[in-house]
Every structure is written in structure tokens, then in C-alpha cells.
Motif scaffolding. Structure first.
Motif, PDB file in Angstrom:
ATOM      1  N   PRO A 138       0.814  -1.224   0.000  1.00 16.27           N
ATOM      2  CA  PRO A 138       0.000   0.000   0.000  1.00 16.27           C
ATOM      3  C   PRO A 138       0.843   1.267   0.000  1.00 16.27           C
ATOM      4  N   LYS A 139       0.217   2.351  -0.427  1.00 18.14           N
ATOM      5  CA  LYS A 139       0.836   3.672  -0.371  1.00 18.14           C
ATOM      6  C   LYS A 139       0.248   4.511   0.767  1.00 18.14           C
ATOM      7  N   VAL A 140      -0.968   4.136   1.198  1.00 15.80           N
ATOM      8  CA  VAL A 140      -1.638   4.807   2.312  1.00 15.80           C
ATOM      9  C   VAL A 140      -2.118   3.738   3.274  1.00 15.80           C
ATOM     10  N   PHE A 141      -1.836   3.945   4.557  1.00 15.92           N
ATOM     11  CA  PHE A 141      -2.166   2.932   5.572  1.00 15.92           C
ATOM     12  C   PHE A 141      -3.059   3.565   6.631  1.00 15.92           C
ATOM     13  N   PHE A 142      -4.316   3.102   6.747  1.00 20.39           N
ATOM     14  CA  PHE A 142      -5.166   3.471   7.873  1.00 20.39           C
ATOM     15  C   PHE A 142      -4.935   2.441   8.981  1.00 20.39           C
ATOM     16  N   MET A 143      -4.671   2.909  10.197  1.00 20.50           N
ATOM     17  CA  MET A 143      -4.468   2.006  11.334  1.00 20.50           C
ATOM     18  C   MET A 143      -5.323   2.484  12.502  1.00 20.50           C
ATOM     19  N   ASP A 144      -6.282   1.651  12.899  1.00 26.21           N
ATOM     20  CA  ASP A 144      -7.187   1.996  13.990  1.00 26.21           C
ATOM     21  C   ASP A 144      -6.797   1.195  15.234  1.00 26.21           C
ATOM     22  N   GLU A 145      -6.269   1.883  16.234  1.00 21.32           N
ATOM     23  CA  GLU A 145      -5.806   1.266  17.488  1.00 21.32           C
ATOM     24  C   GLU A 145      -4.883   0.067  17.207  1.00 21.32           C
ATOM     25  N   PRO A 146      -3.760   0.279  16.500  1.00 21.08           N
ATOM     26  CA  PRO A 146      -2.920  -0.849  16.072  1.00 21.08           C
ATOM     27  C   PRO A 146      -2.186  -1.567  17.196  1.00 21.08           C
ATOM     28  N   THR A 147      -2.112  -0.969  18.389  1.00 19.60           N
ATOM     29  CA  THR A 147      -1.410  -1.641  19.484  1.00 19.60           C
ATOM     30  C   THR A 147      -2.325  -1.960  20.663  1.00 19.60           C
ATOM     31  N   ARG A 148      -3.640  -1.932  20.437  1.00 18.03           N
ATOM     32  CA  ARG A 148      -4.575  -2.251  21.529  1.00 18.03           C
ATOM     33  C   ARG A 148      -4.377  -3.711  21.956  1.00 18.03           C
ATOM     34  N   GLY A 149      -4.244  -3.943  23.272  1.00 19.81           N
ATOM     35  CA  GLY A 149      -4.074  -5.292  23.787  1.00 19.81           C
ATOM     36  C   GLY A 149      -2.744  -5.915  23.457  1.00 19.81           C
ATOM     37  N   VAL A 150      -1.733  -5.091  23.218  1.00 22.43           N
ATOM     38  CA  VAL A 150      -0.413  -5.576  22.815  1.00 22.43           C
ATOM     39  C   VAL A 150       0.606  -5.173  23.873  1.00 22.43           C
ATOM     40  N   ASP A 151       1.523  -6.078  24.196  1.00 23.68           N
ATOM     41  CA  ASP A 151       2.485  -5.787  25.262  1.00 23.68           C
ATOM     42  C   ASP A 151       3.549  -4.796  24.809  1.00 23.68           C
ATOM     43  N   VAL A 152       4.346  -4.328  25.771  1.00 25.22           N
ATOM     44  CA  VAL A 152       5.280  -3.242  25.512  1.00 25.22           C
ATOM     45  C   VAL A 152       6.348  -3.628  24.495  1.00 25.22           C
ATOM     46  N   GLY A 153       6.806  -4.886  24.520  1.00 27.87           N
ATOM     47  CA  GLY A 153       7.817  -5.308  23.559  1.00 27.87           C
ATOM     48  C   GLY A 153       7.267  -5.363  22.152  1.00 27.87           C
ATOM     49  N   ALA A 154       6.074  -5.955  21.984  1.00 23.13           N
ATOM     50  CA  ALA A 154       5.440  -6.031  20.667  1.00 23.13           C
ATOM     51  C   ALA A 154       5.051  -4.642  20.174  1.00 23.13           C
TER      52      ALA A 154
END
Length: 516
Positions: free
Chosen positions: A430-446
Motif C-alpha cells: 500500500p501507499k496509504v495505511f489506515f491504522m485503527d488502534e494498532p497496538t490495543r491489547g499488545v504488550d510493551v515489547g510487541a
């Protein structure tokens, strides 16, 4: 809603003797050991935090406790007796309940019906609705809910639905309640109410295992914290002797002094422009632009309209007017198919419901968006190309898996599932990326790994529009922040002018859009 202080079923005594003991638990999948002798103990009336990076073994350990998986070796004891559940029903009968991120409620049924859905009280051959509703009212009074036993769950806010789940557990006489990322769908007010409820459960002697990647909440809520790393027990620690930085070090095995990675990149010309766009159901036109190599954050309170706007821009929900330009070319009547064809990707906020096909393999999920590109003239998929594409992206996004062709995404940790979602879209270049809450429920390392990859996308010239409810996240990774209030963008703030108090004020009160 207040704390649970009533004496339903009698107040249980609090003891320093463990109610639950897991000793030297081993578990393997596909010949690869994922738990290497894990230990955990839980006392009556204790709130025990369970933390670790995605893939550390938390979900596997809790699935063993809940009778979903067996274990290869080790010992589990509950109330001093050997405990070996063969099914989830065995765990329920033993007094163990789970409150998961995805609630197990039937939205078309009433509160009372949900509490007794698997064991309706009977009066002869008929369901005893009077008894069922009387019992449901006990919990409604206990948690001071402004609802009726006959209220349908579909009409309830997320925080109240969670209390209905907790009531189900108490009605089944749960001695241990496991909360798995319980605040991901809650507003700040609902989260505070949940913490009051957990405090009331603790006072009654109910034991809690609290799993969360929000370490501030773990520190505040829990008495002790058990840390897992790569399927191993790091240890269990009194929270009074820990701070957030120490927990992170224990989780990842190293110091993490930089939460948000930085990268040298160049911001170019506009790559995506929206002019006077109106989504269906809103009268507020929205205009914005994203430049090549730019990460634009979108911040706002729950209900501000951020997710709805992204969904409409991607064509998943209808719109009523406006203009969209992708690399200077008009995109008329957006649909998901047209957006994908024009190089737009969309990571939705719900990876399990909308981002992944859970019963499919990692490989099948990674390649689903580009499968048509791997299909020959006779309609036959080039399996070698599919495998190669999946392996390359799994490696690129550091997805922890033993075999992408065989392992189902439903068996991955939350962070690794999110990486698969991102990999799926990266495959489409893609050339444009929509990301809605991409780190929700994800630990600090990830989270750090996902931030690093988002930066890499921008460095390669992709434009990113990132929705997040975490103030620190949008300030840490974004070049600009758009603030939404009641379906309107009320501020466009460049990085040099980031100010937490100012951003919050816009989100709470709205204002006149400015450039900083």
C-alpha cells in the motif's frame, strides 16, 4: 455503579495459604515446547497480576487452567486437591471463570436470560422466568446498575455488559475469576467502575488473576505480579517492591529506555487528500491530508467519530459527499475493493472480528488480500509463491510461529495476531495505511516492534493515518495530530507544538481548527 460489597453466597475467609498452585507446568505444540516449567500460586482474596510479552505463555497457561488444553507434565492443585480439568465445563464446576476481551453474551437475550442461558431454572416443563429475574435483580442491586432484568444486552454499554459477565461468574459460585485485558473496550469512567467492582470481589474473598498490558493498571490494582518470559517463570513479586520500569525489564529481559523508536525519514508531497467529506449519519464535513512519509495521528474521546470516519473513507460504510484524492487522482464512491486497488490498506480496531479469519492458518491470513495476484489463468493459486510471500512477511514482522502453513491464527498471542493483520496488508504494497488502534491489547515489547515497522513504512514513502486512544502513543510516534470532537476535526497540531493539556482540551471541548 459501586463496589460489590453485598454478601451473596456468604463472605469467604481470606487466607495466606494458596487457593491455586501451578508447579512446573510444561506444554508443547507441534513438537515445540511453549511452557518450560511455569509456576504460579494464588491466595484467597488476592488480585494477582499476570504479565509478559505476547507469546510469553500467558494465554496457554490460562487455557490449561480453564480446561481448554491439557498439559504435558507438572502439577495443578486447587484448594489443596489435585486439579486436572479435561474440559472448560470441568473448570466452571471447580469455580474458575473467565472474563475475556470478547464477551460471551448473547446480545439478543435479556440480562436475566444471559445469566442462566446454560441452565434455565424450571417450573415443571416451563422456564421459571420469575425466579430467574429475581436472581438477576440481586446482582443488579449488588452492582447498583440502572437496568432491569428484562433489559436486552444489545442496548447496554460495554462496561455494564462486563458486569453482566461478572454476575454470571458469581452466580456459578466462582472462587477464581480471570480477567483477560478487561479494559480494552471501556471508557475511562467504565474502567474506574470496573476497578471498584474488582475491589469489592477481593473484599468478599474472591481471587482474581488480572492479565493486562497496561502496566499502570497492574501496579495500581494487584497485590503481587507474576512475570512470564518466553514460556518461563521469571518470578512473582510484591507490587510494593516494583515499579513500571522494573516490570518491563523483567518482561523483556533487558532495559527499554526508549519506548518510541525514531527513524530518519523525509516527508514529501500530499499522497492522500480529503476535501469536505461527509460520512452517512454525520452533518460535519471533514478535510485532511497525509503526505508521503508522514505519520498522522488522530486522537479523540470515545464517540468522537474516528473509527466511523476511517470506515467511511475506506468505503466500508456509506458517505454522502466530498472529494478524495489518492496521489492526485480522484477516488469516486470509495469501496473497499477500489481502495485496495488504489493502494489503501486498513487495519481495523477489531482484529479478531474484522481483521483475521481465526480458523485459518497464518499463511492463509497473510495472503488473503493478494491471493488474486497469485492465481494463474486457469484459476490455480501458485502455492510456492503463496508460501514464499507468507514466510517473508512473517520474518519481516517477527511473528512468533513454529510453522505458518500449519499454525492457526486463533492459537497466536494478541500481539502476534496483530502482526499478522499488518502483514496481510503489507503484502498488498500500500501507499496509504489506515491504522485503527494498532497496538490495543499488545504488550510493551510487541508495541515497540509495531512502532518500528510503522516508522519503516513511513521511511519507505507510505503515508499513515493512525487512530489511537493513548495520548502518549500519538505524541510518541506521529508527525502531526488531528483531534476529533463530535465528528469534526477541531485541531491540526504539528509535532513542534504537541502539548498534552492542549490536546485533551480540544478533545473535551472542541475548538477552532488551527495549524498550531
Amino acid at each position: 455503579m459501586g463496589a460489590a460489597e453485598s454478601n451473596i453466597g456468604g463472605r469467604r475467609s481470606v487466607s495466606s495459604q494458596p487457593l491455586l498452585q501451578l508447579d512446573n507446568i510444561h506444554k508443547s505444540f507441534y513438537g515445540a515446547e511453549v511452557l518450560h516449567g511455569v509456576n504460579l500460586d494464588l491466595c484467597p482474596g488476592e488480585v494477582l497480576g499476570l504479565v509478559g510479552e505476547n507469546g510469553a505463555g500467558k494465554s496457554t497457561l490460562m487455557s490449561i487452567l480453564g480446561g481448554v488444553y491439557g498439559f504435558d507434565s507438572g502439577t495443578m492443585r486447587l484448594g489443596g486437591e489435585v486439579y486436572t480439568p479435561a474440559t472448560p465445563n470441568d473448570a466452571t464446576r471447580a469455580g474458575i471463570a473467565f472474563i475475556r476481551q470478547e464477551f460471551s453474551l448473547f446480545s439478543n437475550l435479556t440480562v436475566a436470560e444471559n445469566l442462566f442461558v446454560d441452565r434455565f431454572p424450571r417450573r415443571g416443563l416451563s422456564v421459571d422466568y420469575k425466579k430467574m429475574e429475581e436472581r438477576a435483580q440481586v446482582y443488579i442491586d449488588l452492582f447498583r446498575l440502572d437496568i432491569s432484568p428484562r433489559t436486552r444486552v444489545e442496548s447496554l454499554p460495554m462496561g455494564v455488559r462486563q458486569i453482566v459477565e461478572i454476575s454470571k461468574a458469581l452466580e456459578k459460585d466462582a472462587k477464581i475469576i480471570i480477567f483477560d485485558e478487561p479494559t480494552t473496550s471501556l471508557s475511562p469512567k467504565e474502567k474506574e467502575e470496573l476497578f471498584e467492582v474488582i475491589g469489592g470481589l477481593k473484599a468478599r474473598g474472591v481471587s482474581i488473576i488480572y492479565i493486562s498490558h497496561i502496566l499502570e493498571d497492574v501496579m495500581r490494582l494487584c497485590d503481587r505480579t507474576t512475570v512470564l518470559r518466553d514460556g518461563n517463570s521469571v518470578g512473582t513479586f510484591q507490587n510494593s517492591a516494583l515499579d513500571k520500569r522494573e516490570i518491563i525489564r523483567l518482561m523483556v529481559g533487558r532495559e527499554m529506555n526508549q519506548v518510541y523508536p525514531t527513524i530518519e525519514k523525509e516527508i514529501g508531497e500530499p499522497i492522500y487528500e480529503v476535501r469536505e467529506f461527509v460520512r452517512a449519519g454525520s452533518r460535519s464535513p471533514v478535510s485532511l491530508e497525509i503526505r508521503k512519509g508522514e505519520i498522522v495521528g488522530m486522537f479523540g474521546l470515545m464517540g468522537a467519530g474516528r473509527t466511523e470516519l476511517l470506515s467511511s473513507l475506506f468505503g466500508a460504510e456509506p458517505s454522502e459527499g466530498g472529494e478524495i484524492l489518492v496521489r492526485g487522482k480522484a477516488l469516486t464512491r470509495p469501496t473497499p475493493t477500489r481502495c485496495i486497488r488504489e493502494g489503501i490498506a486498513y487495519v481495523t480496531e477489531s482484529r479478531r472480528q474484522e481483521g483475521l479469519i481465526m480458523p485459518k492458518t497464518i499463511e492463509e491470513n497473510v495472503t488473503m488480500v493478494v491471493l488474486d495476484r497469485m492465481t494463474g489463468a486457469l484459476g490455480v493459486v501458485d502455492r510456492s509463491r503463496e508460501k514464499r510471500t507468507a514466510l517473508d512477511l512473517v520474518k519481516k514482522l517477527t511473528v512468533k510461529t513454529s510453522d505458518p502453513q500449519r499454525q492457526f491464527v486463533k492459537n497466536l498471542s494478541g500481539g502476534n495476531q496483530q502482526k499478522v493483520v499488518i502483514a496481510k496488508w503489507v503484502a498488498s504494497e500500500p501507499k496509504v495505511f489506515f491504522m485503527d488502534e494498532p497496538t490495543r491489547g499488545v504488550d510493551v515489547g510487541a508495541k515497540y516492534e509495531i512502532y518500528t515497522y510503522i516508522n519503516e513504512l513511513a521511511r519507505e514513502g507510505c503515508g499513515v493515518l493512525l487512530v489511537s486512544s493513548e495520548m502518549e502513543e500519538v505524541m510518541g510516534i506521529c508527525d502531526r495530530i488531528l483531534v476529533m470532537y463530535r465528528d469534526r476535526i477541531v485541531a491540526d497540531i504539528p509535532k513542534a507544538a504537541f502539548d498534552q493539556e492542549r490536546i485533551i482540551q480540544y478533545a473535551l471541548e472542541g475548538g477552532i481548527s488551527d495549524a498550531g
